[in-house]
Design a protein around this motif. Sequence first.
Motif, PDB file in Angstrom:
ATOM      1  N   UNK A 278     -44.786 -52.157 -49.112  1.00  0.00           N
ATOM      2  CA  UNK A 278     -45.480 -51.139 -48.303  1.00  0.00           C
ATOM      3  C   UNK A 278     -44.554 -50.695 -47.395  1.00  0.00           C
ATOM      4  N   UNK A 279     -43.780 -51.459 -46.950  1.00  0.00           N
ATOM      5  CA  UNK A 279     -42.668 -50.822 -45.725  1.00  0.00           C
ATOM      6  C   UNK A 279     -41.745 -49.774 -46.484  1.00  0.00           C
ATOM      7  N   UNK A 280     -41.222 -49.838 -47.538  1.00  0.00           N
ATOM      8  CA  UNK A 280     -40.280 -48.907 -47.966  1.00  0.00           C
ATOM      9  C   UNK A 280     -40.791 -47.819 -48.115  1.00  0.00           C
ATOM     10  N   UNK A 281     -41.862 -47.347 -48.517  1.00  0.00           N
ATOM     11  CA  UNK A 281     -42.463 -46.154 -48.752  1.00  0.00           C
ATOM     12  C   UNK A 281     -42.530 -45.417 -47.531  1.00  0.00           C
ATOM     13  N   UNK A 282     -43.175 -46.189 -46.615  1.00  0.00           N
ATOM     14  CA  UNK A 282     -43.348 -45.355 -45.455  1.00  0.00           C
ATOM     15  C   UNK A 282     -41.873 -44.941 -44.493  1.00  0.00           C
ATOM     16  N   UNK A 283     -41.087 -45.879 -44.602  1.00  0.00           N
ATOM     17  CA  UNK A 283     -39.624 -45.868 -44.079  1.00  0.00           C
ATOM     18  C   UNK A 283     -38.752 -44.686 -44.975  1.00  0.00           C
ATOM     19  N   UNK A 284     -39.117 -44.660 -45.931  1.00  0.00           N
ATOM     20  CA  UNK A 284     -38.288 -43.548 -46.812  1.00  0.00           C
ATOM     21  C   UNK A 284     -38.810 -42.168 -46.659  1.00  0.00           C
TER      22      UNK A 284
ATOM     23  N   UNK B 206     -41.128 -47.351 -55.142  1.00  0.00           N
ATOM     24  CA  UNK B 206     -41.711 -46.909 -54.106  1.00  0.00           C
ATOM     25  C   UNK B 206     -40.944 -46.081 -53.158  1.00  0.00           C
ATOM     26  N   UNK B 207     -39.405 -46.114 -53.314  1.00  0.00           N
ATOM     27  CA  UNK B 207     -38.415 -45.404 -52.586  1.00  0.00           C
ATOM     28  C   UNK B 207     -38.624 -44.036 -53.155  1.00  0.00           C
ATOM     29  N   UNK B 208     -38.667 -43.801 -54.315  1.00  0.00           N
ATOM     30  CA  UNK B 208     -38.564 -42.515 -54.961  1.00  0.00           C
ATOM     31  C   UNK B 208     -39.917 -41.793 -54.667  1.00  0.00           C
ATOM     32  N   UNK B 209     -41.106 -42.930 -54.578  1.00  0.00           N
ATOM     33  CA  UNK B 209     -42.344 -42.089 -54.344  1.00  0.00           C
ATOM     34  C   UNK B 209     -42.096 -41.448 -52.760  1.00  0.00           C
ATOM     35  N   UNK B 210     -41.672 -42.401 -51.963  1.00  0.00           N
ATOM     36  CA  UNK B 210     -41.469 -41.846 -50.568  1.00  0.00           C
ATOM     37  C   UNK B 210     -40.757 -40.575 -50.308  1.00  0.00           C
TER      38      UNK B 210
ATOM     39  N   UNK C  72     -31.227 -47.025 -41.756  1.00  0.00           N
ATOM     40  CA  UNK C  72     -30.594 -48.243 -41.247  1.00  0.00           C
ATOM     41  C   UNK C  72     -31.267 -48.640 -40.011  1.00  0.00           C
ATOM     42  N   UNK C  73     -31.684 -47.729 -39.031  1.00  0.00           N
ATOM     43  CA  UNK C  73     -32.525 -48.070 -37.931  1.00  0.00           C
ATOM     44  C   UNK C  73     -33.854 -49.010 -38.325  1.00  0.00           C
ATOM     45  N   UNK C  74     -34.643 -48.248 -39.054  1.00  0.00           N
ATOM     46  CA  UNK C  74     -35.939 -48.494 -39.214  1.00  0.00           C
ATOM     47  C   UNK C  74     -36.072 -49.746 -40.139  1.00  0.00           C
ATOM     48  N   UNK C  75     -35.098 -49.741 -41.007  1.00  0.00           N
ATOM     49  CA  UNK C  75     -34.809 -50.915 -42.167  1.00  0.00           C
ATOM     50  C   UNK C  75     -34.698 -52.128 -41.102  1.00  0.00           C
TER      51      UNK C  75
END
Length: 474
Positions: A56-62, A110-114, A216-219
């Motif tokens: 869930x998180x990586x999509x939003x963060x990307x 999911x990162x690609x989706x983001x 880097x900050x949000x991750x």
Amino acid sequence: MSQTTDAAKKPNKWAILFTVLIMTFMATLDSSIVNVALPVMQKALEAGLGQIQWVSSVYLLTMCAFLLVFGRLGDLHGKVRFFEFGVVIFTIGSLMCGLSTTLPALVVSRAVQGIGGASAMANNMGIITEAFPARERGRALGLLASFVALGMMCGPVLGGFIVAVMPWEYIFLINVPVGVLSLVLGRFTLPRTGSTVEGGTMDVFGAVLLVPGMLLTFLSVTMLQSNPGLLVAGSFAVGVILLVLFVRHERAVEQPLVAFGIFCDKHFVVNLICLFISFVAIGVYELMTPFYLQDARGFDPGLSGLIFCVIPLANALVGPISGAVSDRIGCEVPTCVGLASFSVGLYLIGTLGMDASIPWILFCLGLASCGTSIFQSPNNSLIMGSVPIEMLGFAGSASALARYLGMAIGISGSTSILYGQMGAAAGHPVTAFVEGRPDIFLSGYRVVYMITAVLVAVGFALTVARALKRHKRI
């Protein structure tokens, strides 16, 4: 004869809106659809709770990391071009997610989706704002806001239905035909417009500083709650340094990626802050409510999904009405009423206990949903109407950044508060629902919702102050 020909060639604004709404719904749906499926995916992929949340998180963060870059590129080279690019990348990412068999592969997908979602969502509001005259913009942006909210709120409903009858992979695979449909429609309906910035150039060095700085900050902030250590602290420090260098660079460069001058407009800033606050709250009750329904109350995913139906139904009904009303009476009153209703609804959701009836649960969720639906469209209209045409891409991407960053913070922040309060009630650290002890969960659940209701009340106070200041000037 020439007038008839010109009219025939002129893109249909409602066809443009329909095409943009399809992709908007799909991108926002995917920011929430996984939440209700996370327990199923966790078992299927044999992952821990701290690991599965990255889906869930990586999509939003990307999305947050790339939104401002794609907003600027849309202004420079055409919003439609980068909207369609986003559709293609998002669809490819969705297919990759559906074919993933391991957690790392799913997180990368999911990162690609983001990235694809960022390119589309950074330019959707700009496309609509250019297509509609000012007198109809509130209604159009109201529909957009409704579809954003519908996508986010339909996620748990649709996700619950899918995982109840099909493998979890289908929560991603359903995006593939929708993405293809959106792309095909776009070739016929979207205008082939170019740059809105004469002689503009891309600040490549600024983008090189911004994207890794935000990632880097949000991750690191997301990882602090589950994996604190020197590596995470070092990553956070590097991210902050990159962002500081980015700000210094942007203030010195002739054509910046981020137009900091626009933030001198206090009304624009207030509108953006209130948008951010509203999506922090949406992130909270989107994540918390399924756990209340399924873990604390023991409802199955199918019934939880049906209960959630009240949220998209309220959005579908109230959002367009709010946009149309704001075209007639202005945007100030609807934004105030919306945030007030949202705050009250969140407070009531936080008081739900083990004996709350389903009709009362539906009422509380519906009130909160009506509040955010009343607020979103006039607030979007205020944001987009306060910038010149050459900055529509930036304003749209800044709005999208506020939405997704708000949701990401709402999800990670509420999780930290929830487990902290549950640990205090249990007398030992807690990182998951304690079977047979819904009282421990509810102790943290209530605190999360009370804090969120107060936060939205602060947003309400800001909108009232903004409205009073404008009234005095008039």
